[in-house]
Design a protein around this motif. Sequence first.
Motif, PDB file in Angstrom:
ATOM      1  N   ALA B  16      49.377   7.045   1.977  1.00  0.00           N
ATOM      2  CA  ALA B  16      50.660   7.364   2.617  1.00  0.00           C
ATOM      3  C   ALA B  16      50.524   7.503   4.133  1.00  0.00           C
ATOM      4  N   LEU B  30      57.456   1.857  -2.644  1.00  0.00           N
ATOM      5  CA  LEU B  30      57.558   0.700  -1.742  1.00  0.00           C
ATOM      6  C   LEU B  30      58.753   0.758  -0.819  1.00  0.00           C
ATOM      7  N   SER B  31      59.921   1.018  -1.417  1.00  0.00           N
ATOM      8  CA  SER B  31      61.104   0.978  -0.545  1.00  0.00           C
ATOM      9  C   SER B  31      61.114   2.157   0.429  1.00  0.00           C
ATOM     10  N   GLY B  33      58.489   3.094   1.859  1.00  0.00           N
ATOM     11  CA  GLY B  33      57.431   2.763   2.825  1.00  0.00           C
ATOM     12  C   GLY B  33      56.168   3.588   2.655  1.00  0.00           C
ATOM     13  N   ASP B  36      52.114   0.249   1.527  1.00  0.00           N
ATOM     14  CA  ASP B  36      52.320  -1.079   2.113  1.00  0.00           C
ATOM     15  C   ASP B  36      51.502  -2.080   1.311  1.00  0.00           C
ATOM     16  N   SER B  37      51.524  -3.325   1.758  1.00  0.00           N
ATOM     17  CA  SER B  37      50.882  -4.375   0.968  1.00  0.00           C
ATOM     18  C   SER B  37      49.397  -4.095   0.747  1.00  0.00           C
ATOM     19  N   LEU B  38      48.705  -3.695   1.806  1.00  0.00           N
ATOM     20  CA  LEU B  38      47.270  -3.463   1.665  1.00  0.00           C
ATOM     21  C   LEU B  38      47.012  -2.215   0.831  1.00  0.00           C
ATOM     22  N   ILE B  40      48.632  -1.375  -1.807  1.00  0.00           N
ATOM     23  CA  ILE B  40      48.685  -1.750  -3.230  1.00  0.00           C
ATOM     24  C   ILE B  40      47.322  -2.292  -3.673  1.00  0.00           C
ATOM     25  N   LEU B  41      46.720  -3.078  -2.802  1.00  0.00           N
ATOM     26  CA  LEU B  41      45.393  -3.629  -3.137  1.00  0.00           C
ATOM     27  C   LEU B  41      44.358  -2.528  -3.267  1.00  0.00           C
ATOM     28  N   GLN B  42      44.444  -1.532  -2.373  1.00  0.00           N
ATOM     29  CA  GLN B  42      43.512  -0.403  -2.459  1.00  0.00           C
ATOM     30  C   GLN B  42      43.752   0.361  -3.762  1.00  0.00           C
ATOM     31  N   VAL B  60      49.662  -7.106 -11.620  1.00  0.00           N
ATOM     32  CA  VAL B  60      50.033  -6.687 -10.258  1.00  0.00           C
ATOM     33  C   VAL B  60      51.475  -7.131  -9.974  1.00  0.00           C
ATOM     34  N   VAL B  61      52.394  -6.412 -10.579  1.00  0.00           N
ATOM     35  CA  VAL B  61      53.824  -6.672 -10.373  1.00  0.00           C
ATOM     36  C   VAL B  61      54.484  -5.357  -9.960  1.00  0.00           C
ATOM     37  N   LEU B  62      55.585  -5.500  -9.287  1.00  0.00           N
ATOM     38  CA  LEU B  62      56.266  -4.330  -8.727  1.00  0.00           C
ATOM     39  C   LEU B  62      56.550  -3.257  -9.784  1.00  0.00           C
ATOM     40  N   PHE B  65      53.962  -0.644 -10.213  1.00  0.00           N
ATOM     41  CA  PHE B  65      53.499   0.119  -9.045  1.00  0.00           C
ATOM     42  C   PHE B  65      54.622   0.786  -8.262  1.00  0.00           C
TER      43      PHE B  65
END
Lengths: 368, 79
Positions: B16, B30-31, B33, B36-38, B40-42, B60-62, B65
């Motif tokens: 965060a 996500l909405s 904030g 962020d994209s990275l 999600i990968l972490q 790995v779909v919204l 997550f």
Amino acid sequence: MTRKLLYLNGIAILTVILFHSGGWGLMAMFSWAHRYGASPGAAMYTNQIGYFGLRMIEQIAVFSIPSFLFVSGFFIAFTVPAYERTIQWHTVFTRLKYLLIPYLLWSFIKVAMLVVEGKFPGVWETTKLILTGSITPAYYFVILLIQMYLLAPWLIRLAKSKPAVLLLGTALLQILFHSVQYINILRPESAAGQIFITFLPKWLFVTRLFWFSLGIVFSLYRKQFSVLFEGKTKMWLGFTILLWLVGFFEWEWLTRLSGLRFIEHRETLVDALYAFTFIMTMLSFDKKKLIQQKKVEQIGALSFGIYLSHIPVMEIVGRGIYHVLPALLSYQLAFTLIIALTGLLIPLFMMAVVKRSPLKRFYVYIFG
Amino acid sequence: MDTNQVLINYVQTELAKGRKSEIKPDDDLLSEGILDSLGILQLVSFLEETFDIEVDDEDVVLENFMTISAINDFIQSKK
């Protein structure tokens, strides 16, 4: 596929740092030779290993910006629920906020450095430089990314309805952009060269739209695209090495044809193909464990903050050495290595300090 | 510590980055904030290591997550 994107981002930021430090090395070789008693450019002839070493680094790094854009495209598409046609503007603006504020902060730091040097270009010119990501050459990428996010609602809509149209259209634009580079390199003074330089600046979205779109399409059609790289690591790796070599020699050939001793690197068609095969190679690794995976992924997760902050750090270190230890400039590879290490470690240190200080609630506005 | 709390702690401290002072299980990560994209990968790496599950590409779909609760449900479904 997904699991290697963070690693790709990590490798990309590390090579960006090497690339920019290589730029300082070339600066020491060509522009600062007088500081260690050589004539300008002569250093290249007395230090061929240094020159080709720096050129190799520069050539490796060509995949970086396409990779950042690919990863960004991949994840902007991820944020769209399956039942929605495209991304919500609210999500776009939230993302933009965390790009724009850190960008403005680091741009103002750069402006402050110009003021200290007595090189303040004036309010109007500074505004123009900030709006085009030109306050320092590397920041064009942020402006590019902002434009991509602003276009994302339309790109995702098109990717969901007509993915082939989006990929082919943006690929053609990409080919056009890279083809134009040959005119810019060989005939920069020609009318066509001038038009292309004026109307296709590197911060404009059309120059890199393909990579962002490719990320979106790959994200939405993961399963279909996985056949392109699953179990094909050797093939893609082979292409990548081959294209890296071709790109390296192509640049030497273009430099000679231009009649100049040194020209600033521009991405050619070969470079774009190399970037594509590099991304495909990384995706093909999938579950394979890669070198220093954990550390590279950690760096990848911090890539935006590193990208913004390494520029002023490198500038301070580079110019510091110029004034305090000019003899070091004659050892361009050592000089490059120092710039690269400080360019990575000082931003990481700054991030760690902010994270552990009362400033931590502003972290995201400083480093994104 | 229950799974929700483990996830909240990780997202709060590592991802965060001060974007939100208190994260609740049903906050839209996500909405708002928070992620962020990275991030999600972490998070994917963290889930694989901490909960000993394998997160496939198609996972790995919204929907998996979007919130802490959704991530928790996803973990349970993989066990």
